[in-house]
Design a protein around this motif. Structure first.
Motif, PDB file in Angstrom:
ATOM      1  N   LYS A  27       0.463   3.465   5.671  1.00 50.18           N
ATOM      2  CA  LYS A  27       0.043   2.199   5.082  1.00 50.18           C
ATOM      3  C   LYS A  27      -1.390   1.828   5.451  1.00 50.18           C
ATOM      4  O   LYS A  27      -2.012   1.037   4.774  1.00 50.18           O
ATOM      5  CB  LYS A  27       0.971   1.085   5.567  1.00 50.18           C
ATOM      6  N   THR A  28      -1.916   2.384   6.529  1.00 52.09           N
ATOM      7  CA  THR A  28      -3.184   1.921   7.072  1.00 52.09           C
ATOM      8  C   THR A  28      -4.340   2.093   6.096  1.00 52.09           C
ATOM      9  O   THR A  28      -5.195   1.240   5.984  1.00 52.09           O
ATOM     10  CB  THR A  28      -3.520   2.696   8.356  1.00 52.09           C
ATOM     11  N   SER A  29      -4.332   3.196   5.370  1.00 54.48           N
ATOM     12  CA  SER A  29      -5.540   3.546   4.640  1.00 54.48           C
ATOM     13  C   SER A  29      -5.662   2.865   3.283  1.00 54.48           C
ATOM     14  O   SER A  29      -6.714   2.886   2.681  1.00 54.48           O
ATOM     15  CB  SER A  29      -5.580   5.065   4.444  1.00 54.48           C
ATOM     16  N   SER A  30      -4.601   2.247   2.791  1.00 53.65           N
ATOM     17  CA  SER A  30      -4.704   1.733   1.424  1.00 53.65           C
ATOM     18  C   SER A  30      -5.189   0.297   1.398  1.00 53.65           C
ATOM     19  O   SER A  30      -4.827  -0.514   2.244  1.00 53.65           O
ATOM     20  CB  SER A  30      -3.336   1.838   0.749  1.00 53.65           C
ATOM     21  N   ALA A  31      -6.010  -0.023   0.390  1.00 57.54           N
ATOM     22  CA  ALA A  31      -6.412  -1.405   0.186  1.00 57.54           C
ATOM     23  C   ALA A  31      -5.166  -2.175  -0.216  1.00 57.54           C
ATOM     24  O   ALA A  31      -4.227  -1.613  -0.763  1.00 57.54           O
ATOM     25  CB  ALA A  31      -7.445  -1.471  -0.922  1.00 57.54           C
ATOM     26  N   GLN A  32      -5.156  -3.488   0.069  1.00 52.22           N
ATOM     27  CA  GLN A  32      -3.944  -4.251  -0.225  1.00 52.22           C
ATOM     28  C   GLN A  32      -3.732  -4.396  -1.719  1.00 52.22           C
ATOM     29  O   GLN A  32      -4.641  -4.764  -2.455  1.00 52.22           O
ATOM     30  CB  GLN A  32      -4.026  -5.624   0.420  1.00 52.22           C
ATOM     31  N   ALA A  44      -2.217 -17.805  -2.198  1.00 49.82           N
ATOM     32  CA  ALA A  44      -1.757 -17.178  -0.947  1.00 49.82           C
ATOM     33  C   ALA A  44      -1.795 -15.652  -1.063  1.00 49.82           C
ATOM     34  O   ALA A  44      -2.192 -14.957  -0.114  1.00 49.82           O
ATOM     35  CB  ALA A  44      -0.336 -17.651  -0.623  1.00 49.82           C
ATOM     36  N   ILE A  45      -1.410 -15.148  -2.219  1.00 51.00           N
ATOM     37  CA  ILE A  45      -1.431 -13.696  -2.418  1.00 51.00           C
ATOM     38  C   ILE A  45      -2.874 -13.186  -2.408  1.00 51.00           C
ATOM     39  O   ILE A  45      -3.154 -12.101  -1.893  1.00 51.00           O
ATOM     40  CB  ILE A  45      -0.690 -13.310  -3.719  1.00 51.00           C
ATOM     41  N   ALA A  46      -3.796 -13.996  -2.956  1.00 49.36           N
ATOM     42  CA  ALA A  46      -5.208 -13.585  -2.942  1.00 49.36           C
ATOM     43  C   ALA A  46      -5.713 -13.487  -1.501  1.00 49.36           C
ATOM     44  O   ALA A  46      -6.452 -12.565  -1.144  1.00 49.36           O
ATOM     45  CB  ALA A  46      -6.046 -14.588  -3.736  1.00 49.36           C
ATOM     46  N   GLN A  47      -5.284 -14.421  -0.649  1.00 47.65           N
ATOM     47  CA  GLN A  47      -5.667 -14.334   0.774  1.00 47.65           C
ATOM     48  C   GLN A  47      -5.106 -13.047   1.380  1.00 47.65           C
ATOM     49  O   GLN A  47      -5.786 -12.354   2.124  1.00 47.65           O
ATOM     50  CB  GLN A  47      -5.115 -15.522   1.559  1.00 47.65           C
ATOM     51  N   TYR A  48      -3.890 -12.760   1.036  1.00 53.19           N
ATOM     52  CA  TYR A  48      -3.234 -11.547   1.563  1.00 53.19           C
ATOM     53  C   TYR A  48      -3.965 -10.286   1.101  1.00 53.19           C
ATOM     54  O   TYR A  48      -4.240  -9.393   1.912  1.00 53.19           O
ATOM     55  CB  TYR A  48      -1.773 -11.520   1.106  1.00 53.19           C
TER      56      TYR A  48
END
Ligand code: IPE
Ligand code: IPE
Ligand code: MG
Length: 252
Positions: A10-15, A232-236
């Motif tokens: 999971k570390t390498s992917s952009a959210q 909130a999702i945009a912040q995430y």
């Protein structure tokens, strides 16, 4: 089975969009007080926010939405407020179940079954049973829920298996414990939202939120809906999750 991707996967992917959004729906009482209204009306408006949020999560193709509706500590409130909250929960299931089912929403409930009146338990069981094969959105309602109680029950269940000779102590791994929790089969939340400006967990998903991103919003729950969910999702999505690893740019 629960999502058990390893941290490095999971570390390498952009959210991207969260798979699981969990929400502490807080501030109904203050919303009402600011308007000179009884707390009960704040809770009633909170149900409207629940409807908007479920619809928005479904529209946004979020697979899992968990809503904290009543904590194991909320029994300490005045009896008339508890009665209001129980009444609203029952009415929500009675009025909205058919529509939830029609919209392909699967209802799950986590929390302690003891102390809950049989009529409520029957409604909860009916909702879960009717919608069990639905696939668009899993709506997890945390009702009479407390994370310490949940973890304690899981530990007791594992201890019973050990005492019965069906499980060796060395077989108790974090994966095994996860499977003994109420949330068995539900991926850990990617983002946890709490409304009302409070910045605490209040005994919510303590185990499952080990690497969850927290978003605290000042808005009271009755004012929540699609717009604030998107915010909130945009912040995430702007955050970088590391899971104990290094930032993406350091690993290139
Ligand atoms: C959230 O609103 C609903 C429940 C906890 C059941 P509150 O009732 O906690 O509202 P505040 O925090 O007093 O404003
Ligand atoms: C958390 O809110 C529980 C729910 C939203 C159901 P509370 O209002 O009960 O939390 P505290 O008491 O402020 O920590
Ligand atoms: Mg509160």
């Amino acid at each position: 089975m629960a999502d058990r991707s390893t941290p490095s996967e999971k570390t390498s992917s952009a959210q991207i969009m969260p798979r699981h959004v969990a929400i502490i729906m807080d501030g109904n009482g203050r919303w009402a007080a600011e308007r000179g209204l009884p707390r009960a009306l704040g809770h009633r408006s909170g149900v409207e926010a629940v409807r908007r949020t479920v619809q928005a999560a479904s529209d946004l193709s979020i697979p899992y939405l968990t809503l904290y509706s009543f904590s194991s500590e909320n029994w300490s409130r005045p009896q008339d407020e508890i009665d209001d909250l129980m009444g609203l929960m029952k009415r929500f299931i009675r009025r909205d179940l058919a529509e939830l089912h029609q919209n392909n929403v699967r209802v799950m409930v986590i929390g302690e079954r003891e102390n809950v009146e049989p009529e409520m338990m029957a409604l909860i069981d009916e909702a879960c049973e009717l919608t069990r094969d639905n696939t668009r959105l899993t709506l997890v309602i945390a009702f009479n829920y407390g994370a310490r109680g949940e973890i304690t029950r899981a530990a007791r269940r594992l201890a019973e298996e050990v005492a019965g000779g069906r499980l060796a102590p060395a077989e108790i791994t974090s994966e095994r414990l996860s499977l003994a929790l109420d949330t068995c089969g539900i991926p850990d939340p990617d983002v946890l939202i709490r409304t009302s400006g409070e910045c605490r967990l209040s005994n919510f998903l303590l185990w499952q939120c080990a690497y969850t991103e927290f978003v605290f919003l000042d808005a009271y729950w009755p004012d929540f809906g699609r717009e604030l969910l998107v915010e909130a999702i945009a912040q995430y999505t702007a955050r970088e999750r590391r899971f104990g690893g290094l930032p993406c740019r350091s690993t290139a």
